[in-house]
Enzyme design. Sequence first.
Site, PDB file in Angstrom:
ATOM      1  N   PRO A 186       0.851  -1.190   0.000  1.00 12.69           N
ATOM      2  CA  PRO A 186       0.000   0.000   0.000  1.00 12.69           C
ATOM      3  C   PRO A 186       0.886   1.238   0.000  1.00 12.69           C
ATOM      4  CG  PRO A 186      -0.235  -1.272   2.051  1.00 12.69           C
ATOM      5  CD  PRO A 186       0.823  -1.934   1.255  1.00 12.69           C
ATOM      6  N   CYS A 187       0.455   2.273  -0.719  1.00 16.64           N
ATOM      7  CA  CYS A 187       1.320   3.454  -0.712  1.00 16.64           C
ATOM      8  C   CYS A 187       0.635   4.630  -0.013  1.00 16.64           C
ATOM      9  CB  CYS A 187       1.797   3.815  -2.111  1.00 16.64           C
ATOM     10  SG  CYS A 187       0.549   4.541  -3.146  1.00 16.64           S
TER      11      CYS A 187
END
Length: 359
Positions: free
Chosen positions: A84-85
Amino acid sequence: MAKHNKYNVLDLFCGCGGLSKGFEMAGYNIVLGVDFNEPALKTYAFNHKGSKTLHGDLSAPETFDKIDELVGEKTIDVIIGGPPCQGFSLTGPRNFDDERNKLYLAMIETVRRYQPKAFMIENVPGMATLYKGEVKDEILKRFRKMGYKITCQILCSADYGVPQIRKRLVFIGLRDGEEEFEFPTPSHTPENYITCEQAISDLPSLVDNTGSDVSEYEHEPITEYQKMMRGDCNVLRNHKAVDHKQFVKDTIALVPDGGNWKDLPKGVGESRNFHMAWTRYRSDKPSRTIDTGHRNNFHYKWNRCPTVRESARLQSFPDDFVFLGTKGQQDRQVGNAVPCLMAKAIGIQLFKYLDNGKK
Ligand SMILES: C[S@@+](CC[C@H](N)C(=O)[O-])C[C@H]1O[C@@H](n2cnc3c(N)ncnc32)[C@H](O)[C@@H]1O
């Protein structure tokens, strides 16, 4: 179909395993899935019986030693993952090592340890332009420094037979060979995209009840896509509707196929008037991106949100893939996943590089 070696795969941030499922469908051997979300990992374990699972935080250094233990003597040929960013932070390339970016560093660390023949990283398209492209460029630079030929492209799932418009940024790195990876040629175009109706019209309407976690199909499959999703499955799982309040049912009943809040008469449904509110899928188009259960999208025909099974169909999960946990957890697992058929197309294309070098 050509016979391929059974390449061993490690899946990081595996969630419930959409990406793993697609690679498994392509013919890979998934050795281990790692995630820190227990309900998603339970679903993963249930559906990937031949793979191990590790409940671990990929920002913690000790997790890598646990991965080493579970992988044991096996060679890891391919590493796949969708870190996830959210909260990605970068005020300059040097800050890439910032605490908050550790999830990307997990991919880099495992590639460094196992030196796989190939890796794949999946992310949201916005990642390509984050900090004016600096994050993407830094990722490319780091893996190139480690000797990988790496390339990235934004892919749309509908181009690979998924009844959903979902765009994802995909990086592929190759250890050996001269050339960069060429992304798979689309199998579908907007003219023959799989539509919502083709994907889910065979599933019970649930108009008279809210369904249950285990039930029966009421009809034979109608379309080729439905036949493919059902395979040999003869039990309908996860087809349970939300028990909406009457006002929700009455409001959505006023929205036509493919419409939204703008189609409502004045004074109706005004508590939700942002652009996505009261949206019905269009029966003759692929769905918009499946979310993690925000309840703004409704069935193109029935006055309710899609069930987990309907969303799973739109994500191209076969019907024998069972989602465990609460309804909310199941929605999150489906909505977070990489569509299986898109992952499968990437996996098949990758064989060309793993088997013989590029043909
Ligand atoms: C986008 S989802 C991955 C979906 C998966 N690739 C699939 O196809 O089903 C991202 C996953 O990262 C996991 N995650 C986030 N932070 C993590 C961490 N620090 N350690 C381990 N897993 C983490 C989340 O629990 C979530 O399941």
